[in-house]
Design an enzyme around this catalytic site. Structure first.
Site, PDB file in Angstrom:
ATOM      1  N   GLU A 163      -8.462  -4.441  -2.667  1.00 23.11           N
ATOM      2  CA  GLU A 163      -7.588  -5.439  -3.295  1.00 23.11           C
ATOM      3  C   GLU A 163      -7.222  -6.615  -2.400  1.00 23.11           C
ATOM      4  O   GLU A 163      -6.045  -6.783  -2.041  1.00 23.11           O
ATOM      5  CB  GLU A 163      -6.295  -4.778  -3.784  1.00 23.11           C
ATOM      6  CG  GLU A 163      -6.520  -3.806  -4.909  1.00 23.11           C
ATOM      7  CD  GLU A 163      -5.230  -3.397  -5.596  1.00 23.11           C
ATOM      8  OE1 GLU A 163      -4.153  -3.843  -5.162  1.00 23.11           O
ATOM      9  OE2 GLU A 163      -5.308  -2.651  -6.571  1.00 23.11           O
ATOM     10  N   GLU A 353      -9.241   2.886  -8.862  1.00 26.19           N
ATOM     11  CA  GLU A 353      -7.841   3.270  -9.063  1.00 26.19           C
ATOM     12  C   GLU A 353      -7.446   3.042 -10.511  1.00 26.19           C
ATOM     13  O   GLU A 353      -7.824   2.040 -11.114  1.00 26.19           O
ATOM     14  CB  GLU A 353      -6.868   2.416  -8.223  1.00 26.19           C
ATOM     15  CG  GLU A 353      -6.853   2.737  -6.762  1.00 26.19           C
ATOM     16  CD  GLU A 353      -5.895   1.826  -5.986  1.00 26.19           C
ATOM     17  OE1 GLU A 353      -4.893   1.344  -6.556  1.00 26.19           O
ATOM     18  OE2 GLU A 353      -6.168   1.606  -4.790  1.00 26.19           O
TER      19      GLU A 353
HETATM   20  C1  GCO Z   1      -2.859  -1.154  -5.146  1.00 27.99           C
HETATM   21  C2  GCO Z   1      -3.168  -0.310  -4.010  1.00 27.99           C
HETATM   22  C3  GCO Z   1      -2.435   0.989  -4.008  1.00 27.99           C
HETATM   23  C4  GCO Z   1      -1.139   1.028  -4.765  1.00 27.99           C
HETATM   24  C5  GCO Z   1      -1.337   1.351  -6.210  1.00 27.99           C
HETATM   25  C6  GCO Z   1      -0.061   1.325  -7.000  1.00 27.99           C
HETATM   26  O1  GCO Z   1      -3.588  -1.109  -6.111  1.00 27.99           O
HETATM   27  O2  GCO Z   1      -1.855  -1.851  -5.117  1.00 27.99           O
HETATM   28  O3  GCO Z   1      -4.517  -0.109  -3.891  1.00 27.99           O
HETATM   29  O4  GCO Z   1      -2.235   1.123  -2.651  1.00 27.99           O
HETATM   30  O5  GCO Z   1      -0.287   1.970  -4.248  1.00 27.99           O
HETATM   31  O6  GCO Z   1      -2.171   0.423  -6.778  1.00 27.99           O
HETATM   32  O7  GCO Z   1       0.587   0.100  -6.857  1.00 27.99           O
END
Ligand code: GCO
Length: 454
Positions: A163, A353
């Site tokens: 990200e 994710e």
């Molecule tokens: C993001 C990160 C994670 C976060 C999750 C929830 O996507 O921000 O990769 O580290 O913890 O997404 O916010």
């Protein structure tokens, strides 16, 4: 048609969010270690010093994942644990931790997917200018080589960077995440370019030094827009909004990051919208940035409503349900996101994710009942299956997160885990959704059509 036979069913985490042991065994500091200590940066003044103490408890945690039937685990490496100053001297003990973790996972039948960088930038490199310094691209390549040489005899799946949208956007543009800065737009744009170049150099390094044939990608966040209806016109509106550059918020524009990687150039509209704030690009940069990758890894939690002129800051629709972290519940994100990305970039997709924060606690019966998370997973995974049925090659899904952890500026309040963590005792309790996910994996997805609620 169901989920593909070899589908990667997994969960995810990130080093700073779970490991703790921030001063142990020679680890150097990261910007999160340094800047969370200042008041006002993180809810309740919390930090990741201890987090889930995974550094000490990884064997039990892996055993727990094994018992939960998890097949894949996406983890990240703490750069400053491996190279305390970011470049130069290697910390053997730090590297050993990851080697042991990988061994433990494999011994338990769990395949690791490794992210090289998930936001915990070495403090020493920050002091040398960080991503604004063009040398940062070589620092990252050097670090990538160290990790690849140590782990690539056992690891196949690699993600360079997690990200960039968020760590650049929130870290250097709007000042919500470490190092909590608000820089001028031309500097933010230049940093983005260096992050892309660092990614490209790391891809080259992985390809060159990996012992096991690697599968390489990244983990981007793509705020896809969903159409109001299935009419060709509405779909086109959603698609074009998904890929247009927002000059007020460049870091969060999907094509800004992915076009250079897949097409070797910044999107046309970036030049119009950013004008003289566009980054300096040296000859040869775009060739490196567009070094081929194998998959598009994407973190998707929500979609924006394409018909809403203000997009994502507004409700997707009136009364749209929201998670504990206030994110709108929009399952169609897992249909339109992968579909638009595949149509434009043509690469297999891994959902690196997806998940939700909920108001979880241990109930009087000693269990954590989270029917809302089960419902969320069913809805999102049904949409993902729909995308697969429509021909999008989705090869994996990593639920965020295996366990509750340090949620950046929100501290420990927001619980995304399939496993509940009591931060006072470090006791773990598998939530109902953890057992549900076990059934999903066992049935290769069939359980998303069951009526299991708890
Ligand atoms: C993001 C990160 C994670 C976060 C999750 C929830 O996507 O921000 O990769 O580290 O913890 O997404 O916010």
């Amino acid at each position: 048609m169901q989920f593909p036979k070899q589908f990667l069913w997994g969960t995810a985490s990130a080093a700073y969010q779970v490991e703790g042991a921030y001063l142990e065994d020679g680890r150097g500091l990261s910007i999160w270690d340094a800047y969370t200590q200042a008041p006002g940066h993180v809810a309740h003044g919390e930090n990741g010093n201890v987090a889930c103490d995974h550094y000490h408890r990884f064997r039990e945690d892996v055993k727990m994942m094994h018992d939960m039937g998890i097949h894949n685990y996406r983890l990240s490496i703490s750069w400053s644990r491996v190279i305390p100053d970011g470049t130069g001297k290697i910390n053997k003990k730090g590297l050993q931790f990851y080697s042991d973790l990988v061994d433990e996972l494999l011994a338990n039948g769990i395949e690791p997917l490794v992210t090289l960088f998930h936001w915990d930038y070495p403090l020493a490199l920050h002091h040398k200018g960080g991503w604004l310094n063009r040398e940062s691209t070589d620092w990252f390549a050097e670090y990538a080589k160290v990790v690849v040489e140590a782990l690539s005899d056992r690891v196949q799946y690699w993600m360079t960077i997690n990200e960039p949208q968020v760590f650049i956007g929130n870290g250097y543009d709007n000042g919500r995440f470490a190092p909590f800065l608000k820089l001028p737009r031309n500097e933010v744009a230049q940093m983005c370019h260096h992050v892309l170049l660092a990614h490209g150099k790391a891809v080259e390094v992985i390809r060159k030094y990996a012992k096991k044939t690697p599968s390489i990608g990244f983990a981007f966040v793509t705020p896809a827009y969903s159409p109001r209806s299935n009419s060709a016109e509405d779909i086109e509106t959603a698609r074009s909004r998904t890929f247009s550059v927002n000059p007020e918020d460049i870091a969060f524009s999907a094509a800004w990051w992915a076009d250079p990687i897949f097409f070797g150039k910044y999107p046309e509209d970036a030049y119009e919208k950013l004008g003289c704030d566009m980054p300096t690009v040296l000859p040869g940069d775009m060739e490196i940035i567009s070094t081929p990758v194998d998959f598009y890894g994407v973190n998707i939690y929500e979609s924006k409503a394409a018909y809403n002129p203000d997009g994502y800051s507004e409700n997707a629709y009136l009364g749209c349900p929201r998670t504990q972290i206030e994110w709108p519940i929009t399952p169609e994100a897992l249909y339109w996101g992968p579909k638009f990305l595949y149509e434009r970039y043509g690469k297999p997709i891994i959902i690196t994710e997806n998940g939700m924060a909920a108001h979880d606690w241990v109930h009087l019966d000693g269990k954590v009942h989270d029917p809302n998370r089960i419902d969320y997973m069913k809805r999102y995974l049904r949409e993902l299956l729909h995308a697969i049925q429509d021909g999008v090659p989705v090869i994996g899904y990593m639920y965020w997160s295996i366990m509750d952890n340090f949620e950046w500026a929100d501290g420990y309040d927001k619980r995304f885990g399939l496993v509940y963590v009591n931060y006072q005792t470090q006791e773990r309790t598998v939530k109902d959704s953890g057992y549900f996910y076990q059934k999903v994996i066992e049935t290769n997805g069939e359980a998303i059509f069951s009526d299991i609620l708890d």
